[in-house]
Enzyme design. Structure first.
Site, PDB file in Angstrom:
ATOM      1  N   HIS A 270      25.400  11.081  37.750  1.00 34.33           N
ATOM      2  CA  HIS A 270      26.829  11.429  37.729  1.00 34.33           C
ATOM      3  C   HIS A 270      26.999  12.712  36.925  1.00 34.33           C
ATOM      4  O   HIS A 270      26.302  12.958  35.965  1.00 34.33           O
ATOM      5  CB  HIS A 270      27.643  10.288  37.094  1.00 34.33           C
ATOM      6  CG  HIS A 270      29.095  10.378  37.382  1.00 34.33           C
ATOM      7  ND1 HIS A 270      29.938  11.184  36.665  1.00 34.33           N
ATOM      8  CD2 HIS A 270      29.862   9.791  38.330  1.00 34.33           C
ATOM      9  CE1 HIS A 270      31.161  11.074  37.137  1.00 34.33           C
ATOM     10  NE2 HIS A 270      31.152  10.241  38.152  1.00 34.33           N
ATOM     11  N   ASP A 328      29.087   4.039  43.148  1.00 33.51           N
ATOM     12  CA  ASP A 328      28.756   3.911  44.577  1.00 33.51           C
ATOM     13  C   ASP A 328      27.519   3.069  44.851  1.00 33.51           C
ATOM     14  O   ASP A 328      27.235   2.750  46.003  1.00 33.51           O
ATOM     15  CB  ASP A 328      28.537   5.314  45.155  1.00 33.51           C
ATOM     16  CG  ASP A 328      29.790   6.145  45.025  1.00 33.51           C
ATOM     17  OD1 ASP A 328      29.740   7.183  44.345  1.00 33.51           O
ATOM     18  OD2 ASP A 328      30.831   5.720  45.547  1.00 33.51           O
TER      19      ASP A 328
HETATM   20  C1  SDX Z   1      31.240  10.250  42.642  1.00 28.70           C
HETATM   21  O1  SDX Z   1      33.153  13.230  39.377  1.00 28.70           O
HETATM   22  C2  SDX Z   1      33.515  12.039  39.694  1.00 28.70           C
HETATM   23  O2  SDX Z   1      34.209  11.431  38.937  1.00 28.70           O
HETATM   24  C3  SDX Z   1      33.053  11.571  41.000  1.00 28.70           C
HETATM   25  C4  SDX Z   1      33.210  10.074  41.199  1.00 28.70           C
HETATM   26  C5  SDX Z   1      34.658   9.674  41.270  1.00 28.70           C
HETATM   27  O3  SDX Z   1      34.988   8.521  40.988  1.00 28.70           O
HETATM   28  O4  SDX Z   1      35.440  10.541  41.717  1.00 28.70           O
HETATM   29  O5  SDX Z   1      32.590   9.359  40.122  1.00 28.70           O
HETATM   30  C6  SDX Z   1      32.550   9.615  42.482  1.00 28.70           C
HETATM   31  O6  SDX Z   1      31.163  11.311  43.230  1.00 28.70           O
HETATM   32  C7  SDX Z   1      30.032   9.590  42.003  1.00 28.70           C
HETATM   33  C8  SDX Z   1      28.724  10.414  42.247  1.00 28.70           C
HETATM   34  C9  SDX Z   1      28.287  10.058  43.665  1.00 28.70           C
HETATM   35  N1  SDX Z   1      27.151  10.932  44.102  1.00 28.70           N
HETATM   36  C10 SDX Z   1      25.936  10.436  44.234  1.00 28.70           C
HETATM   37  O7  SDX Z   1      25.599   9.288  43.916  1.00 28.70           O
HETATM   38  C11 SDX Z   1      24.947  11.427  44.838  1.00 28.70           C
HETATM   39  C12 SDX Z   1      23.612  11.341  44.084  1.00 28.70           C
HETATM   40  N2  SDX Z   1      23.782  11.934  42.750  1.00 28.70           N
HETATM   41  C13 SDX Z   1      23.451  13.380  42.606  1.00 28.70           C
HETATM   42  O8  SDX Z   1      23.905  14.119  43.721  1.00 28.70           O
HETATM   43  C14 SDX Z   1      23.886  13.888  41.231  1.00 28.70           C
HETATM   44  O9  SDX Z   1      23.564  12.919  40.318  1.00 28.70           O
HETATM   45  C15 SDX Z   1      25.334  14.271  40.994  1.00 28.70           C
HETATM   46  C16 SDX Z   1      25.743  15.365  41.911  1.00 28.70           C
HETATM   47  C17 SDX Z   1      26.202  13.098  41.180  1.00 28.70           C
HETATM   48  C18 SDX Z   1      25.449  14.730  39.542  1.00 28.70           C
HETATM   49  O10 SDX Z   1      24.751  15.868  39.404  1.00 28.70           O
HETATM   50  P1  SDX Z   1      24.448  16.458  37.925  1.00 28.70           P
HETATM   51  O11 SDX Z   1      24.882  15.576  36.831  1.00 28.70           O
HETATM   52  O12 SDX Z   1      24.916  17.866  37.898  1.00 28.70           O
HETATM   53  O13 SDX Z   1      22.983  16.380  37.878  1.00 28.70           O
HETATM   54  P2  SDX Z   1      22.084  17.325  38.692  1.00 28.70           P
HETATM   55  O14 SDX Z   1      22.438  17.223  40.152  1.00 28.70           O
HETATM   56  O15 SDX Z   1      22.143  18.677  38.048  1.00 28.70           O
HETATM   57  O16 SDX Z   1      20.734  16.621  38.426  1.00 28.70           O
HETATM   58  C19 SDX Z   1      20.138  16.619  37.109  1.00 28.70           C
HETATM   59  C20 SDX Z   1      18.706  16.260  37.390  1.00 28.70           C
HETATM   60  C21 SDX Z   1      18.078  17.173  38.435  1.00 28.70           C
HETATM   61  O17 SDX Z   1      16.703  17.199  38.198  1.00 28.70           O
HETATM   62  P3  SDX Z   1      16.068  18.420  37.335  1.00 28.70           P
HETATM   63  O18 SDX Z   1      16.549  19.698  38.003  1.00 28.70           O
HETATM   64  O19 SDX Z   1      16.626  18.254  35.935  1.00 28.70           O
HETATM   65  O20 SDX Z   1      14.566  18.224  37.429  1.00 28.70           O
HETATM   66  O21 SDX Z   1      18.634  14.928  37.921  1.00 28.70           O
HETATM   67  C22 SDX Z   1      18.134  14.981  39.254  1.00 28.70           C
HETATM   68  C23 SDX Z   1      18.306  16.403  39.733  1.00 28.70           C
HETATM   69  O22 SDX Z   1      17.345  16.724  40.715  1.00 28.70           O
HETATM   70  N3  SDX Z   1      18.958  14.034  40.030  1.00 28.70           N
HETATM   71  C24 SDX Z   1      18.459  13.126  40.866  1.00 28.70           C
HETATM   72  C25 SDX Z   1      19.588  12.403  41.336  1.00 28.70           C
HETATM   73  N4  SDX Z   1      20.694  12.904  40.783  1.00 28.70           N
HETATM   74  C26 SDX Z   1      20.289  13.928  39.980  1.00 28.70           C
HETATM   75  N5  SDX Z   1      17.205  12.824  41.262  1.00 28.70           N
HETATM   76  C27 SDX Z   1      17.073  11.817  42.140  1.00 28.70           C
HETATM   77  N6  SDX Z   1      18.103  11.068  42.645  1.00 28.70           N
HETATM   78  C28 SDX Z   1      19.359  11.348  42.246  1.00 28.70           C
HETATM   79  N7  SDX Z   1      20.374  10.613  42.713  1.00 28.70           N
END
Ligand code: SDX
Length: 393
Positions: A270, A328
């Site tokens: 998140h 989710d």
């Molecule tokens: C919602 O904002 C809100 O409030 C949204 C929400 C709401 O109620 O409105 O809460 C609803 O959107 C919840 C989030 C739903 N999305 C997902 O579940 C999609 C999967 N999650 C990722 O896309 C990601 O975690 C985000 C986009 C949600 C958050 O991204 P961040 O915090 O900016 O983290 P990042 O994408 O920069 O990742 C940090 C690290 C990275 O690795 P490194 O570059 O540090 O090596 O964590 C890794 C990412 O590659 N990573 C994951 C991952 N999520 C992040 N690796 C594997 N699986 C994942 N799900």
């Protein structure tokens, strides 16, 4: 007077804003609506009472709640001519495509609630949007499966009405099960508002231009459709199905960690929560209750989800990056067990989040300091240069 939460987000930007509606502490896994913790609201309150709280700032008295619920109930029907919008879509249109179009067009029907500077217009637009969203979502579902639309009933509560509009057919009325209705209501409560997430920020930005409320909410629906935001509940269930069985979890977690592999563990991680999403905890409890009721407590996907959570939270990659289950991760399992196709997961999120969008829209419009949203940028393009005629390029 509740403590005023002040915190330094560590940046100053025109994109940030003041709001008194929802507070999140991502490090501590705290989510408050007008000061009330989400787990207490999910356990002790119900969706329409939470709608009142988000809209007006305080929990209602019994009389206020009865009046509010009556106003919402008596706005659940949509203008009969709106039925024609649906037949313009292909049968296989995603329900979010339909909702974006139909909600955007509502301003063409409800002229007496489009003037954002008229408090009565704002109040009626808020009630209409909260009340009609489940009807529109159910109509989009019915249209996609070739079944006739089911009209709302005033003797059912918000969640029960929605379940019946989705699952009732002329040949056999749908009997609303109170446990399923309660679980549906809790899902609505858990998704109601979430501070300045992408879709809410979209609604605020659109609203800052003075656009009518229906157009602004349609913009929020379009943004929520994205797989990294509202589409994540559909994507999370698809992730779990791709894993399939517990023995495949180690291999699939390894793929989720591999930047060159497109597989992501959707429903994990998140932008703000770097601890457990408090909504995910309640959703996990709800999943157990619903599946026990439906006699599918041995649901293989729920078993996979629980084992994925256990193994991921023992894995340094996820722990070091503070990637925990979000709202989710379990919601799709419940919705599928209830009988919804994955295409309806995000529309259900939109039905709930409408109150968050509307509450924050009202808060912004009623703020005398409200200015049009105009975020600036850090320019990374070429410095100024003179035009070169084509023959000299
Ligand atoms: C919602 O904002 C809100 O409030 C949204 C929400 C709401 O109620 O409105 O809460 C609803 O959107 C919840 C989030 C739903 N999305 C997902 O579940 C999609 C999967 N999650 C990722 O896309 C990601 O975690 C985000 C986009 C949600 C958050 O991204 P961040 O915090 O900016 O983290 P990042 O994408 O920069 O990742 C940090 C690290 C990275 O690795 P490194 O570059 O540090 O090596 O964590 C890794 C990412 O590659 N990573 C994951 C991952 N999520 C992040 N690796 C594997 N699986 C994942 N799900």
């Amino acid at each position: 007077q509740a403590d005023v939460f002040t915190y330094d987000p560590g940046f100053t930007s025109t994109a940030s804003c003041d709001s008194a509606i929802t507070y999140i502490d991502g490090e501590e896994g705290i989510l408050l609506h007008r000061g009330y913790p989400i787990d207490q609201l999910a356990e002790k309150s119900h969706f329409l009472e939470v709608c009142y709280l988000l809209l007006y700032g305080e929990l209602p008295t019994a009389a206020q709640l009865e009046d509010f619920e009556s106003r919402v109930t008596n706005h659940t029907m949509v203008h009969e001519q709106m039925h024609r919008f649906f037949t313009g879509f292909r049968r296989d249109a995603h329900p979010m495509a339909i909702m974006t179009g139909v909600v955007g067009a509502m301003s063409a029907f409800y002229h007496d609630s489009t003037d954002i500077h008229d408090p009565w217009h704002r109040e009626v637009a808020s009630i209409r949007l909260i009340a009609k969203m489940p009807t529109i979502a159910a109509m989009a579902y019915k249209y996609s499966i070739g079944q006739p639309f089911v009209y709302p009933r005033n003797d059912l509560d918000f969640a029960g009405n929605f379940l019946r509009m989705c699952f009732s057919v002329p040949a056999e009325d749908y009997q609303v099960n109170p446990i399923l209705s309660r679980a549906m209501d809790r899902i609505f409560t858990l998704h109601a508002d979430h501070e300045q997430n992408a879709s809410t920020s979209t609604v605020r930005l659109a609203s800052s231009s003075g656009a009518n409320p229906f157009a602004c909410i349609a913009a929020g629906i379009a943004c929520l459709w994205g797989p990294a935001h509202g589409g994540a509940n559909q994507a999370a269930l698809e992730s779990l199905k791709e894993i399939g069985t517990p023995d495949r979890i180690p291999e699939m977690l390894a793929r989720a960690k591999d930047k060159d592999d497109p597989f992501r563990l959707m429903g994990f991680g998140h932008r703000v929560y770097k601890n457990f999403d408090p909504r995910a905890k309640v959703m996990k409890q709800s999943a157990d209750e619903v599946l026990d009721l439906l006699g599918v407590e041995n649901n293989p996907i729920l078993a996979v989800a629980k084992e994925v959570e256990k193994q991921a939270l023992a894995d340094d990659y996820f722990v070091d990056r503070k990637l925990f289950p979000n709202v989710d991760f379990y919601s799709g399992i419940i919705l599928e067990a209830m009988g919804f196709p994955t295409s309806m997961f995000t529309p259900i999120f939109a039905v709930s989040r409408t109150v968050g969008w509307v509450s924050q829209w009202k808060e912004m419009i009623e703020d005398p300091a409200m200015k049009i949203g105009r975020p600036r940028q850090l320019y990374t393009g070429p410095s100024q240069r003179d035009y070169v005629d084509v023959e000299n390029r």
